[in-house]
Design an enzyme around this catalytic site. Structure first.
Site, PDB file in Angstrom:
ATOM      1  N   ASP A   1     -11.485   1.887   3.797  1.00 33.54           N
ATOM      2  CA  ASP A   1     -11.787   0.454   3.641  1.00 33.54           C
ATOM      3  C   ASP A   1     -13.296   0.235   3.497  1.00 33.54           C
ATOM      4  O   ASP A   1     -13.737  -0.870   3.180  1.00 33.54           O
ATOM      5  CB  ASP A   1     -11.302  -0.303   4.888  1.00 33.54           C
ATOM      6  CG  ASP A   1     -10.192  -1.283   4.555  1.00 33.54           C
ATOM      7  OD1 ASP A   1      -9.918  -1.458   3.360  1.00 33.54           O
ATOM      8  OD2 ASP A   1      -9.615  -1.862   5.497  1.00 33.54           O
TER       9      ASP A   1
ATOM     10  N   LYS B   1       0.836  -1.202   0.000  1.00 34.20           N
ATOM     11  CA  LYS B   1       0.000   0.000   0.000  1.00 34.20           C
ATOM     12  C   LYS B   1       0.875   1.258   0.000  1.00 34.20           C
ATOM     13  O   LYS B   1       0.596   2.231  -0.704  1.00 34.20           O
ATOM     14  CB  LYS B   1      -0.930  -0.019   1.229  1.00 34.20           C
ATOM     15  CG  LYS B   1      -2.043  -1.047   1.074  1.00 34.20           C
ATOM     16  CD  LYS B   1      -2.731  -1.434   2.361  1.00 34.20           C
ATOM     17  CE  LYS B   1      -3.706  -2.582   2.075  1.00 34.20           C
ATOM     18  NZ  LYS B   1      -4.274  -3.216   3.246  1.00 34.20           N
TER      19      LYS B   1
ATOM     20  N   GLN C   1      -4.963  -2.134   9.448  1.00 38.11           N
ATOM     21  CA  GLN C   1      -4.719  -3.426   8.798  1.00 38.11           C
ATOM     22  C   GLN C   1      -5.264  -4.568   9.659  1.00 38.11           C
ATOM     23  O   GLN C   1      -4.973  -4.669  10.840  1.00 38.11           O
ATOM     24  CB  GLN C   1      -3.198  -3.595   8.559  1.00 38.11           C
ATOM     25  CG  GLN C   1      -2.814  -4.841   7.801  1.00 38.11           C
ATOM     26  CD  GLN C   1      -3.347  -4.849   6.371  1.00 38.11           C
ATOM     27  OE1 GLN C   1      -3.239  -3.872   5.638  1.00 38.11           O
ATOM     28  NE2 GLN C   1      -3.938  -5.963   5.971  1.00 38.11           N
TER      29      GLN C   1
END
Ligand code: NAP
Length: 280
Positions: free
Chosen positions: A117, A50, A94
């Site tokens: 997300d 990322k 994460q």
């Protein structure tokens, strides 16, 4: 004839488009902040990917690494700090988190406008109300992949195997919004192969190596393999038995180089979208 859809190529194109937009910015640049708790090797590698993708398009990024002994409250405090940091447009925690931390509680504390997300209940509601919000990256990437491959979705029978909040559920809703007739399958579905063999578009998100074989696939179906599994030799393989199935399909995504790269491209796209909204 079978066409292999390389998400790796499509994602390059999307990243070029985002890079071009960012290169025109003369003020503050968009910024993604990723929180990594602990040092799970898969998570470390995802986070590095990322960070690299942000660099490629000229987006700022920050990785915050926290000890896996951190308490839920301390992690939530960190999230709140980032919510209040006006230089940050996107926050991603994460997953998975250590067992003693409730993932839902952490997600619920992310500012929904920075929830790149798309997993905050506010954004999930926006998706189900068909309103503009932040949509989870993998489902968004799947739809983008279909559209950019000029695959007609409207009126088609779409079957999704998997009903997770991360992939199966949201991709089913997005396919429905594109006017597909959607069937959602899961571990309790009877006659799974038969149900799937009716699909014009089959999306597989189970997490089981080479689970889908040619009995599941209608002639000329489009097969999207979301699965990421490591086989006994340590190689990445999908949920679909690619070699067994490919000759029956009109389009199929490989693993790797299929859906995976699209997820990262959509993360950049969501962060840029969040940035534009905050700047407007
Ligand atoms: P998940 O939360 O474990 O959900 C798996 C789903 O598959 C569940 O709904 C489960 O049914 C269903 N399932 C499991 N075994 C089944 C069976 N034998 N028959 C029918 N359905 C079955 O997984 P996920 O997060 O959705 O991820 C799925 C896969 O996609 C994993 O391999 C993951 O690594 C991969 N993934 C890839 C990306 C990417 O960027 N490419 C992103 C996210 C995830 P129940 O609900 O009945 O248990």
């Amino acid at each position: 004839m079978t066409n292999i859809i390389y998400g790796s190529e499509v994602s390059k194109q999307i990243k070029e488009e985002i890079k071009e937009e960012i290169s025109k910015i003369t003020k503050r640049l968009p910024k993604l902040c990723v929180i990594l708790v602990g040092n799970n090797p898969a998570s470390v590698s995802y986070v590095k990917g990322k960070e690299k993708a942000c660099k490629e398009v000229g987006m700022l990024s920050e990785i915050i690494i926290l000890e896996d002994t951190i308490s839920e409250e301390e992690l939530i405090e960190k999230v709140k700090e980032l919510n209040n940091d006006s230089s940050i447009d996107g926050i991603l925690v994460q997953m998975p988190l250590p067992r003693h931390i409730n993932e839902n509680r952490v997600i619920e504390n992310i500012d929904p406008s920075k929830d790149v997300d798309g997993l905050h209940p506010y954004n999930i509601a926006k998706l189900y109300l068909k309103e503009d919000g932040l949509v989870p990256c993998t489902p968004l990437g799947i739809i983008e992949l279909l559209k950019r491959s000029n695959i007609e979705i409207s009126g088609k029978n779409a079957v999704v195997i998997g009903r997770s909040k991360l992939v199966g559920n949201p991709v089913s809703k997005l396919l429905l919004d594109e006017n597909a007739t959607v069937t959602i399958c899961h571990s309790r579905t009877n006659n799974l192969a038969k149900v799937c063999s009716n699909a014009d578009i089959l999306v597989v998100a189970i997490g089981r190596e080479k689970f889908v074989t040619k009995e599941f696939v209608k002639d000329n179906a489009v097969v999207i393999d979301v699965g990421i599994n490591r086989n006994s030799e340590g190689k990445l393989v999908g949920d679909v038995d690619f070699e067994d199935v490919k000759d029956k399909t009109s389009y199929i995504t490989p693993v790797p180089k299929g859906v995976g790269p699209m997820t990262i491209a959509m993360l950049l796209s969501n962060t840029y979208k969040a940035y534009l909204k905050r700047e407007s």
